[in-house]
Scaffold this motif. Structure first.
Motif, PDB file in Angstrom:
ATOM      1  N   LEU A 162       0.826  -1.206   0.000  1.00 18.79           N
ATOM      2  CA  LEU A 162       0.000   0.000   0.000  1.00 18.79           C
ATOM      3  C   LEU A 162       0.865   1.263   0.000  1.00 18.79           C
ATOM      4  CD1 LEU A 162      -2.799   1.236   0.088  1.00 18.79           C
ATOM      5  CD2 LEU A 162      -2.759   1.031   2.592  1.00 18.79           C
ATOM      6  N   THR A 163       1.937   1.258   0.777  1.00 18.04           N
ATOM      7  CA  THR A 163       2.842   2.419   0.829  1.00 18.04           C
ATOM      8  C   THR A 163       3.476   2.667  -0.531  1.00 18.04           C
ATOM      9  OG1 THR A 163       3.326   2.045   3.167  1.00 18.04           O
ATOM     10  CG2 THR A 163       4.900   3.382   1.922  1.00 18.04           C
ATOM     11  N   LEU A 164       3.937   1.593  -1.173  1.00 10.80           N
ATOM     12  CA  LEU A 164       4.581   1.733  -2.481  1.00 10.80           C
ATOM     13  C   LEU A 164       3.599   2.255  -3.526  1.00 10.80           C
ATOM     14  CD1 LEU A 164       7.046   1.288  -4.306  1.00 10.80           C
ATOM     15  CD2 LEU A 164       6.276  -1.064  -4.642  1.00 10.80           C
ATOM     16  N   ILE A 165       2.386   1.714  -3.533  1.00 12.25           N
ATOM     17  CA  ILE A 165       1.379   2.163  -4.503  1.00 12.25           C
ATOM     18  C   ILE A 165       1.060   3.638  -4.300  1.00 12.25           C
ATOM     19  CG2 ILE A 165      -1.049   1.936  -5.160  1.00 12.25           C
ATOM     20  CD1 ILE A 165      -0.783  -1.073  -4.733  1.00 12.25           C
ATOM     21  N   LYS A 166       0.890   4.059  -3.051  1.00 13.14           N
ATOM     22  CA  LYS A 166       0.575   5.465  -2.761  1.00 13.14           C
ATOM     23  C   LYS A 166       1.729   6.379  -3.170  1.00 13.14           C
ATOM     24  CE  LYS A 166      -2.828   4.906   0.943  1.00 13.14           C
ATOM     25  NZ  LYS A 166      -3.134   5.149   2.376  1.00 13.14           N
ATOM     26  N   GLN A 167       2.963   5.946  -2.913  1.00 11.75           N
ATOM     27  CA  GLN A 167       4.135   6.745  -3.307  1.00 11.75           C
ATOM     28  C   GLN A 167       4.182   6.918  -4.817  1.00 11.75           C
ATOM     29  OE1 GLN A 167       7.415   4.549  -1.615  1.00 11.75           O
ATOM     30  NE2 GLN A 167       7.299   5.599   0.361  1.00 11.75           N
ATOM     31  N   ALA A 168       3.922   5.828  -5.541  1.00 15.11           N
ATOM     32  CA  ALA A 168       3.948   5.889  -6.997  1.00 15.11           C
ATOM     33  C   ALA A 168       2.837   6.790  -7.534  1.00 15.11           C
ATOM     34  CB  ALA A 168       3.826   4.478  -7.576  1.00 15.11           C
ATOM     35  N   LEU A 169       1.645   6.691  -6.931  1.00 18.06           N
ATOM     36  CA  LEU A 169       0.511   7.491  -7.400  1.00 18.06           C
ATOM     37  C   LEU A 169       0.705   8.979  -7.134  1.00 18.06           C
ATOM     38  CD1 LEU A 169      -2.471   5.189  -6.371  1.00 18.06           C
ATOM     39  CD2 LEU A 169      -1.712   5.735  -8.694  1.00 18.06           C
ATOM     40  N   GLU A 170       1.428   9.317  -6.093  1.00 26.13           N
ATOM     41  CA  GLU A 170       1.733  10.729  -5.829  1.00 26.13           C
ATOM     42  C   GLU A 170       2.594  11.314  -6.942  1.00 26.13           C
ATOM     43  OE1 GLU A 170       3.521  11.127  -2.023  1.00 26.13           O
ATOM     44  OE2 GLU A 170       1.706  10.602  -0.901  1.00 26.13           O
ATOM     45  N   ILE A 171       3.476  10.484  -7.482  1.00 29.44           N
ATOM     46  CA  ILE A 171       4.358  10.928  -8.564  1.00 29.44           C
ATOM     47  C   ILE A 171       3.656  10.853  -9.906  1.00 29.44           C
ATOM     48  CG2 ILE A 171       6.527  10.437  -9.768  1.00 29.44           C
ATOM     49  CD1 ILE A 171       7.563   9.283  -7.099  1.00 29.44           C
ATOM     50  N   ASN A 172       2.867   9.776 -10.099  1.00 37.23           N
ATOM     51  CA  ASN A 172       2.204   9.537 -11.378  1.00 37.23           C
ATOM     52  C   ASN A 172       0.793   9.006 -11.117  1.00 37.23           C
ATOM     53  OD1 ASN A 172       1.370   8.815 -13.928  1.00 37.23           O
ATOM     54  ND2 ASN A 172       3.014   7.351 -14.317  1.00 37.23           N
ATOM     55  N   PRO A 173      -0.210   9.883 -11.030  1.00 37.19           N
ATOM     56  CA  PRO A 173      -1.574   9.464 -10.683  1.00 37.19           C
ATOM     57  C   PRO A 173      -2.213   8.501 -11.688  1.00 37.19           C
ATOM     58  CG  PRO A 173      -1.308  11.842 -10.442  1.00 37.19           C
ATOM     59  CD  PRO A 173      -0.092  11.342 -11.162  1.00 37.19           C
ATOM     60  N   SER A 174      -1.691   8.410 -12.897  1.00 36.23           N
ATOM     61  CA  SER A 174      -2.318   7.559 -13.916  1.00 36.23           C
ATOM     62  C   SER A 174      -1.708   6.161 -13.997  1.00 36.23           C
ATOM     63  CB  SER A 174      -2.208   8.226 -15.291  1.00 36.23           C
ATOM     64  OG  SER A 174      -0.851   8.334 -15.691  1.00 36.23           O
ATOM     65  N   ILE A 175      -0.699   5.875 -13.201  1.00 35.19           N
ATOM     66  CA  ILE A 175      -0.029   4.587 -13.263  1.00 35.19           C
ATOM     67  C   ILE A 175      -0.990   3.458 -12.863  1.00 35.19           C
ATOM     68  CG2 ILE A 175       0.839   4.678 -10.899  1.00 35.19           C
ATOM     69  CD1 ILE A 175       3.420   3.371 -11.862  1.00 35.19           C
ATOM     70  N   LYS A 176      -0.903   2.314 -13.558  1.00 34.66           N
ATOM     71  CA  LYS A 176      -1.698   1.137 -13.257  1.00 34.66           C
ATOM     72  C   LYS A 176      -0.794   0.042 -12.677  1.00 34.66           C
ATOM     73  CE  LYS A 176      -5.671   2.677 -14.648  1.00 34.66           C
ATOM     74  NZ  LYS A 176      -6.793   2.887 -13.678  1.00 34.66           N
ATOM     75  N   PHE A 177      -1.382  -0.769 -11.787  1.00 36.66           N
ATOM     76  CA  PHE A 177      -0.610  -1.796 -11.100  1.00 36.66           C
ATOM     77  C   PHE A 177      -1.170  -3.189 -11.387  1.00 36.66           C
ATOM     78  CE2 PHE A 177      -0.280   2.112  -8.743  1.00 36.66           C
ATOM     79  CZ  PHE A 177       1.073   2.203  -8.475  1.00 36.66           C
ATOM     80  N   ARG A 178      -0.248  -4.126 -11.547  1.00 36.48           N
ATOM     81  CA  ARG A 178      -0.587  -5.540 -11.658  1.00 36.48           C
ATOM     82  C   ARG A 178       0.047  -6.239 -10.464  1.00 36.48           C
ATOM     83  NH1 ARG A 178       0.688  -6.402 -18.167  1.00 36.48           N
ATOM     84  NH2 ARG A 178      -1.234  -5.374 -18.924  1.00 36.48           N
ATOM     85  N   LEU A 179      -0.764  -6.924  -9.666  1.00 37.48           N
ATOM     86  CA  LEU A 179      -0.288  -7.530  -8.430  1.00 37.48           C
ATOM     87  C   LEU A 179      -0.204  -9.042  -8.590  1.00 37.48           C
ATOM     88  CD1 LEU A 179      -2.400  -5.455  -5.843  1.00 37.48           C
ATOM     89  CD2 LEU A 179      -0.236  -4.864  -6.981  1.00 37.48           C
ATOM     90  N   ASP A 180       1.009  -9.571  -8.503  1.00 35.61           N
ATOM     91  CA  ASP A 180       1.276 -10.988  -8.726  1.00 35.61           C
ATOM     92  C   ASP A 180       1.411 -11.698  -7.385  1.00 35.61           C
ATOM     93  OD1 ASP A 180       2.071 -13.477  -9.504  1.00 35.61           O
ATOM     94  OD2 ASP A 180       3.878 -12.849 -10.558  1.00 35.61           O
ATOM     95  N   GLY A 181       0.454 -12.574  -7.079  1.00 34.43           N
ATOM     96  CA  GLY A 181       0.465 -13.275  -5.798  1.00 34.43           C
ATOM     97  C   GLY A 181       1.138 -14.628  -5.801  1.00 34.43           C
ATOM     98  N   ASN A 182       1.513 -15.130  -6.965  1.00 33.90           N
ATOM     99  CA  ASN A 182       2.235 -16.410  -7.063  1.00 33.90           C
ATOM    100  C   ASN A 182       1.608 -17.519  -6.221  1.00 33.90           C
ATOM    101  OD1 ASN A 182       5.160 -14.639  -7.638  1.00 33.90           O
ATOM    102  ND2 ASN A 182       4.564 -16.350  -8.956  1.00 33.90           N
ATOM    103  N   ARG A 183       0.298 -17.596  -6.236  1.00 35.44           N
ATOM    104  CA  ARG A 183      -0.443 -18.655  -5.543  1.00 35.44           C
ATOM    105  C   ARG A 183      -0.049 -18.776  -4.074  1.00 35.44           C
ATOM    106  NH1 ARG A 183       0.255 -23.607  -9.885  1.00 35.44           N
ATOM    107  NH2 ARG A 183       0.209 -22.333 -11.762  1.00 35.44           N
ATOM    108  N   SER A 184       0.096 -17.658  -3.394  1.00 38.70           N
ATOM    109  CA  SER A 184       0.548 -17.670  -1.996  1.00 38.70           C
ATOM    110  C   SER A 184      -0.545 -17.330  -0.994  1.00 38.70           C
ATOM    111  CB  SER A 184       1.725 -16.689  -1.827  1.00 38.70           C
ATOM    112  OG  SER A 184       1.345 -15.381  -2.198  1.00 38.70           O
TER     113      SER A 184
END
Length: 297
Positions: free
Chosen positions: A141-163
């Motif tokens: 969550l911290t990383l996503i918020k930091q990235a969005l502050e710099i670039n509000p249009s960035i999209k994220f793909r979250l890979d859970g590797n079946r964990s």
């Protein structure tokens, strides 16, 4: 998982005695089912016994319909043969491949251990590895918020590797409630894929299949209605990926498994067939800058 591979053997294929036509196969433990010696034996046997036909090429057919009495290879072995055949097509019949876009959209793969830090201001789509647990939730969550502050249009793909189990995944999504609109999809987070049908009822995030595509390849039309499909040519074969992309007409993500740069000719062509999506071809930055010091066989 901070496991690192110190060395690896590479199978080097040289075509037409030209230093410009070299293909390097480097299977990885846990990613591939066979080693370079098995691939070498299989490739030698195939190309010593088969006559190659360039007249009736069909990219969505095993071996591209280029041999009259093909063996029954599939998956990784078929992929290795088809990579070589694709390079031959590119040389002998480039007219069949048509015009290709010069630029392909690629999602950036984030890693804390990556030597080159991700520049969020220049990143449109970022893939993150996620794991269950309060610490991992907070870090994501911290990383996503930091990235969005710099670039509000960035999209994220979250890979859970079946964990994740079902409860952990629901908790994880609930913790990300303030950033859900920026998450493009969850990639195979559940240990038990059957839990997906329950998760789907409460989740607001699309679900993507990666390695599990192999298990569902004979019923993929139905699965494609429910999930985003991530295709790994090195596991499925090139022709199977062409078949899926032609048959389903869905937007699919082409993904690599740390393949050597010389293999990307075929990967890039597949990705060019879906030019509007971001493809998972960012694993190159985790390889050595040169494979020349690898153990070649």
């Amino acid at each position: 998982n901070h496991t690192k591979l110190a060395t690896n053997k590479v199978l080097k294929i040289q075509m037409n005695n030209s230093s410009l036509d070299i293909i390097e196969f480097s299977p990885l433990v846990t990613f591939h089912n066979y080693n370079v010696y098995q691939w070498k034996k299989m490739l030698e046997t195939f190309f010593q016994t088969q006559e190659i036909d360039f007249e009736n090429i069909l990219l969505d057919t095993p071996y591209f319909n280029m041999v009259s009495n093909p063996p029954t290879h599939s998956g990784e072995f078929l992929f290795a043969i088809e990579v070589v055949l694709f390079h031959l097509i590119n040389k002998q019949r480039p007219d069949l491949l048509g015009d290709r876009p010069t630029k392909i959209k690629i999602n950036s793969l984030f890693s804390k251990d990556s030597p080159d830090k991700t520049d969020f201001s220049k990143t449109d789509c970022l893939k993150l590895k996620i794991r269950p647990g309060n610490k991992q939730i907070h870090e994501t969550l911290t990383l996503i918020k930091q990235a969005l502050e710099i670039n509000p249009s960035i999209k994220f793909r979250l890979d859970g590797n079946r964990s994740f189990n079902l409860e952990e995944l629901i908790e994880f999504e609930n913790a990300l409630s303030t950033v859900l609109t920026s998450i493009e999809y969850l990639e195979e987070p559940l240990k038990n894929h059957n839990d997906y049908w329950i998760f789907k009822k409460v989740s607001k995030i699309p679900y993507a299949l990666d390695e599990s595509v192999i298990a569902y390849q004979h019923n993929l039309e139905a699965v494609a209605q429910e999930c985003i499909l991530i295709l790994k040519p090195s596991l499925l074969s090139l022709s199977k990926c062409f078949e899926f992309m032609n048959k389903l007409k869905n937007t699919m993500v082409i993904s690599s498994s740390y393949e050597a740069p010389s293999l990307l000719l075929a990967f890039n062509y597949l990705a060019s067939l879906a030019p509007e999506t971001f493809h998972g071809l960012d694993t190159q930055k985790f390889l050595p800058h040169s494979l020349s010091n690898s153990n070649l066989i």
